[in-house]
Scaffold this motif. Structure first.
Motif, mmCIF file in Angstrom:
data_model
loop_
_atom_site.group_PDB
_atom_site.id
_atom_site.type_symbol
_atom_site.label_atom_id
_atom_site.label_comp_id
_atom_site.label_asym_id
_atom_site.label_seq_id
_atom_site.Cartn_x
_atom_site.Cartn_y
_atom_site.Cartn_z
ATOM 1 N N SER A 1 -2.576 12.163 -19.105
ATOM 2 C CA SER A 1 -2.357 13.219 -18.117
ATOM 3 C C SER A 1 -2.884 12.793 -16.746
ATOM 4 C CB SER A 1 -3.005 14.529 -18.555
ATOM 5 O OG SER A 1 -4.400 14.391 -18.626
ATOM 6 N N VAL A 2 -3.989 12.069 -16.713
ATOM 7 C CA VAL A 2 -4.502 11.558 -15.439
ATOM 8 C C VAL A 2 -3.530 10.536 -14.861
ATOM 9 C CG1 VAL A 2 -6.388 10.296 -14.337
ATOM 10 C CG2 VAL A 2 -6.891 11.978 -16.095
ATOM 11 N N ARG A 3 -2.991 9.677 -15.722
ATOM 12 C CA ARG A 3 -2.031 8.664 -15.291
ATOM 13 C C ARG A 3 -0.771 9.319 -14.705
ATOM 14 N NH1 ARG A 3 -1.632 6.386 -19.942
ATOM 15 N NH2 ARG A 3 -3.537 5.212 -19.669
ATOM 16 N N LEU A 4 -0.269 10.345 -15.395
ATOM 17 C CA LEU A 4 0.902 11.057 -14.887
ATOM 18 C C LEU A 4 0.602 11.755 -13.564
ATOM 19 C CD1 LEU A 4 2.522 12.592 -18.072
ATOM 20 C CD2 LEU A 4 3.487 10.870 -16.555
ATOM 21 N N SER A 5 -0.590 12.290 -13.429
ATOM 22 C CA SER A 5 -0.973 12.935 -12.164
ATOM 23 C C SER A 5 -0.960 11.932 -11.023
ATOM 24 C CB SER A 5 -2.358 13.559 -12.283
ATOM 25 O OG SER A 5 -2.364 14.544 -13.260
ATOM 26 N N PHE A 6 -1.474 10.725 -11.266
ATOM 27 C CA PHE A 6 -1.425 9.687 -10.240
ATOM 28 C C PHE A 6 0.013 9.329 -9.878
ATOM 29 C CE2 PHE A 6 -5.907 8.357 -10.812
ATOM 30 C CZ PHE A 6 -6.216 8.147 -9.483
ATOM 31 N N GLY B 1 2.697 7.387 -1.827
ATOM 32 C CA GLY B 1 1.868 6.263 -2.226
ATOM 33 C C GLY B 1 0.412 6.289 -1.829
ATOM 34 N N SER B 2 -0.073 7.347 -1.205
ATOM 35 C CA SER B 2 -1.481 7.349 -0.789
ATOM 36 C C SER B 2 -2.467 7.357 -1.966
ATOM 37 C CB SER B 2 -1.762 8.511 0.157
ATOM 38 O OG SER B 2 -1.548 9.736 -0.479
ATOM 39 N N PRO B 3 -2.158 7.932 -3.137
ATOM 40 C CA PRO B 3 -3.105 7.824 -4.259
ATOM 41 C C PRO B 3 -3.287 6.392 -4.762
ATOM 42 C CG PRO B 3 -1.711 9.707 -4.596
ATOM 43 C CD PRO B 3 -1.151 8.954 -3.426
ATOM 44 N N LEU C 1 -6.443 5.241 -3.309
ATOM 45 C CA LEU C 1 -7.552 5.840 -4.060
ATOM 46 C C LEU C 1 -7.744 5.127 -5.394
ATOM 47 C CD1 LEU C 1 -9.656 8.114 -4.462
ATOM 48 C CD2 LEU C 1 -7.804 9.451 -5.465
ATOM 49 N N TYR C 2 -6.653 4.800 -6.070
ATOM 50 C CA TYR C 2 -6.727 4.099 -7.348
ATOM 51 C C TYR C 2 -7.414 2.743 -7.185
ATOM 52 C CZ TYR C 2 -5.259 2.129 -11.794
ATOM 53 O OH TYR C 2 -5.252 1.557 -13.025
ATOM 54 N N PHE C 3 -7.025 1.982 -6.167
ATOM 55 C CA PHE C 3 -7.635 0.668 -5.963
ATOM 56 C C PHE C 3 -9.097 0.783 -5.540
ATOM 57 C CE2 PHE C 3 -3.190 -0.976 -5.433
ATOM 58 C CZ PHE C 3 -3.208 -1.706 -6.617
ATOM 59 N N ALA C 4 -9.449 1.809 -4.778
ATOM 60 C CA ALA C 4 -10.850 2.017 -4.409
ATOM 61 C C ALA C 4 -11.679 2.342 -5.654
ATOM 62 C CB ALA C 4 -10.959 3.142 -3.383
#
Length: 72
Positions: free
Chosen positions: A29-34, A43-45, A48-51
């Motif tokens: 569910s977290v993956r789908l939210s991203f 693409g802004s998340p 956040l993912y890489f940070a």
């Protein structure tokens, strides 16, 4: 299918799995939210993912380097 997903998650820094465990959600569910947030915000998340991936790797490296508080 679950083994493939787990392998891909571990190879892709484990950010969704770690967030899911800490927040009490499933990692899928977290993956789908991203994914959905990336489509809606162009693409802004991904930044956040890489940070978060960078931060998790730094924490893992520090844990491997020092086992106790008294090690200098």
């Amino acid at each position: 299918m679950k083994r493939i997903t787990d392998f891909i998650e571990k190879q892709s820094f484990g950010v969704c799995d770690t967030l899911g465990n800490r927040l009490g959600f499933s990692s899928s569910s977290v993956r789908l939210s991203f994914i959905y947030a990336s489509f809606f915000t162009f693409g802004s998340p991904v930044v956040l993912y890489f940070a978060l991936a960078f931060w998790l790797n730094v924490r893992r490296a520090m844990r491997r380097q020092r086992n106790t508080v008294w090690d200098l």
